[in-house]
Design an enzyme around this catalytic site. Structure first.
Site, short mmCIF file in Angstrom:
data_model
loop_
_atom_site.label_atom_id
_atom_site.label_comp_id
_atom_site.label_asym_id
_atom_site.label_seq_id
_atom_site.Cartn_x
_atom_site.Cartn_y
_atom_site.Cartn_z
N ALA A 260 0.84 -1.20 0.00
CA ALA A 260 0.00 0.00 0.00
C ALA A 260 0.87 1.25 0.00
O ALA A 260 0.48 2.30 -0.50
CB ALA A 260 -0.92 -0.01 1.22
N GLU A 263 2.51 1.45 -4.14
CA GLU A 263 1.80 1.29 -5.41
C GLU A 263 0.86 2.46 -5.74
O GLU A 263 0.93 3.04 -6.81
CB GLU A 263 1.04 -0.04 -5.38
CG GLU A 263 0.19 -0.31 -6.59
CD GLU A 263 0.98 -0.51 -7.89
OE1 GLU A 263 2.17 -0.84 -7.83
OE2 GLU A 263 0.36 -0.33 -8.97
N SER A 265 0.64 5.51 -4.41
CA SER A 265 1.31 6.81 -4.52
C SER A 265 2.07 6.91 -5.83
O SER A 265 2.05 7.95 -6.49
CB SER A 265 2.29 7.01 -3.35
OG SER A 265 1.59 7.07 -2.15
N CYS A 372 -7.72 5.50 4.82
CA CYS A 372 -6.29 5.26 4.57
C CYS A 372 -5.38 5.72 5.71
O CYS A 372 -5.36 6.88 6.09
CB CYS A 372 -5.88 5.97 3.28
SG CYS A 372 -4.13 5.77 2.91
N GLU A 381 4.18 13.10 -0.05
CA GLU A 381 4.92 12.62 -1.22
C GLU A 381 4.42 13.28 -2.50
O GLU A 381 5.21 13.71 -3.34
CB GLU A 381 4.78 11.09 -1.34
CG GLU A 381 5.52 10.34 -0.24
CD GLU A 381 5.25 8.83 -0.23
OE1 GLU A 381 5.98 8.12 0.48
OE2 GLU A 381 4.30 8.37 -0.91
#
Lengths: 423, 63
Positions: A260, A263, A265, A372, A381
């Site tokens: 998680a 992938e 992001s 999330c 990010e």
């Protein structure tokens, strides 16, 4: 003997909408989801394996659904949706006994648990991903992004932005947070792609998952004998030694965080760069308005809603939602991408607009107690990646036409397999 | 304005800290901390935003 017509006749079944619907446009969820939202917001829909579930598609109904205590995230419960064709679908009535939430093998992932089990495990992880913790990580992320751009500039003026920028940012960050060696990135990135693929067999997916599990099993074992200063090390010290967390559960959690963590992001970074290149007005705002550069991350998550049928639920009691009665044992699929384009919730929902004052209102990170866990890390990010890339390489442009790009139409999580750019 | 937070419900998403950083924080365990239970009315919009965005419904805003 000829049986009378029943609701199961093929002609009537064909009137039931079928989901999931493949994406045909890289900048919008399938139009069918919008039609469902506007005409049948809570409706029966058929999955590829033949299973019928409820599809929920308005913003309000999706949010109401995801906070209900009488819906479960446990896929072992009968009736739980199986949205992807090659996943093994149980025959109706073939379920072996009642689901036991604490039953072993295979261990559930965090997103497959209900409270109080979910609460207990989630609380072990939230200290690592608070707003404050992520703010402390920002200078390191900035350095990493700058270094990747240095490398691009040194070897350019042309590169594939996916392996050069979009994938390494979240992969390096999550490796560092977990204490996993980054030189294993090709291994875990390729296995993740198989796990999320819609075109592999169930066996191929299982093998890829077990390889990831075996890899992290070794990492966790090493951390157990010599705890390092990272998430896994701290979990060992706080919870493994008191046995609140089993070895298997810690490995399971490490697999989830690694998958998680990189992938979604990576896909959002690559698609986001493309989106800015296709919206030069928004790109100018990104570079001139600091507040918009911050909200750009959430707007990108809303606009693309990559995992559009990524969340499944099953009712554990009868209740009414959007005027329909949902019964205990019936599967439910909230269509997050439809909710994120709901005109009742967002003005000009189909426009990409990084100045939205309500940019964080979307359900792209889910909603309810499962929302999330890494959302603040993802925000950091994305924000740093977009702003820094376009500030340092203002002449960045596509090296091939958009219609020649290789989109991940065969993955549960939409994205780009490569993004050739030049400057 | 009277604010209450339910630390049992809190799932540590951090939405409240982003929406109203003068009123909410997360402690070392990641759970919500109310920095100011009776904040000035100037904070009203931010607090209502935090309550709306909280995925766990852990924030209640009174008169």
């Amino acid at each position: 003997m000829v049986s009378p017509q029943t609701p199961e006749t093929p002609s009537q079944l064909s009137s039931v909408p079928r989901i999931p619907v493949p994406r045909t446009c890289p900048f919008a969820p399938p139009a069918e989801y919008g039609r469902l939202r506007d005409t049948a917001p809570v409706t029966r829909a058929q999955l590829p394996g033949g299973q019928e579930v409820w599809a929920v598609s308005t913003f309000t109904d999706v949010r109401s659904l995801l906070v209900r205590p009488d819906v479960s995230s446990d896929p072992r419960r009968p009736g739980f949706p199986e949205p992807f064709p090659d996943a093994p679908t149980e025959e109706p009535g073939a379920t072996e006994g009642p689901a036991d939430p604490e039953e072993e093998a295979p261990l559930p992932q965090l997103f497959e648990m209900d409270p109080p089990q979910h609460t207990r495990y989630r609380r072990m992880l939230i200290p690592e991903l608070t707003v404050k913790r992520v703010n402390e990580l920002r200078p390191g992320i900035q350095q990493l992004v700058d270094r990747l751009i240095d490398d691009m500039l040194a070897t350019g003026p042309e590169t594939d932005l996916v392996p050069a920028f979009a994938l390494p940012i979240p992969s390096m960050v999550i490796c560092q947070l977990l204490g996993v060696a980054y030189d294993s990135h090709e291994f875990f990135q390729s296995r993740t792609e198989i796990v999320l693929s819609k075109t592999v067999t169930a066996e191929q997916r299982e093998t890829a998952y077990l390889e990831l599990y075996a890899f992290l099993d070794e990492v966790v074992s090493a951390t157990e004998s010599d705890p390092t200063d990272d998430i896994l090390g701290r979990l060992v010290v706080k919870y493994r030694r008191t046995d609140e967390l089993s070895h298997e559960m810690l490995v399971n959690t490490a697999v989830l965080l690694l998958l998680a963590g990189h992938e979604t992001s990576a896909n959002t970074i690559a698609l986001g760069v493309l989106t800015f290149l296709e919206h030069p007005g928004q790109l100018r705002i990104l570079l001139t308005e600091p507040a918009a550069a911050v909200s750009a991350a959430d707007e990108m998550v809303r606009f693309h809603s990559l995992g559009d049928v990524d969340i499944s639920r099953v009712a554990t009691a009868d209740f009414t939602l959007g005027g329909q009665t949902i019964h205990a044992g019936e599967g439910i699929l909230p269509i997050l991408s439809a909710a994120n384009r709901d005109p009742q919730a967002f003005e000009r929902p189909d426009e990409f607009d990084i100045r939205r004052p309500d940019s964080r209102h979307h359900v792209g990170f889910g909603y309810g107690p499962h929302q999330c866990l890494g959302q603040n890390l993802a925000r950091a990010e994305l924000e740093i990646a977009y702003r820094t890339l376009f500030t340092r390489i203002p002449s960045l442009r596509l090296a091939v036409p958009v219609d020649e790009l290789d989109f991940k139409t065969d993955s549960q999580i939409f994205g780009l397999r490569s993004l050739p750019v030049t400057w | 304005m009277q604010i209450t937070v339910d630390i049992e419900k809190c799932c540590g998403a951090g939405q409240c800290v982003l929406a109203a950083p003068d009123v909410f924080d997360q402690d070392d365990t990641g759970v919500v901390v109310l920095l100011d239970p009776t904040p000035p009315t100037s904070q009203r919009t931010a607090i209502l935003e935090a309550a709306t965005l909280c995925p766990a419904g852990a924030i209640k805003v009174g008169a």
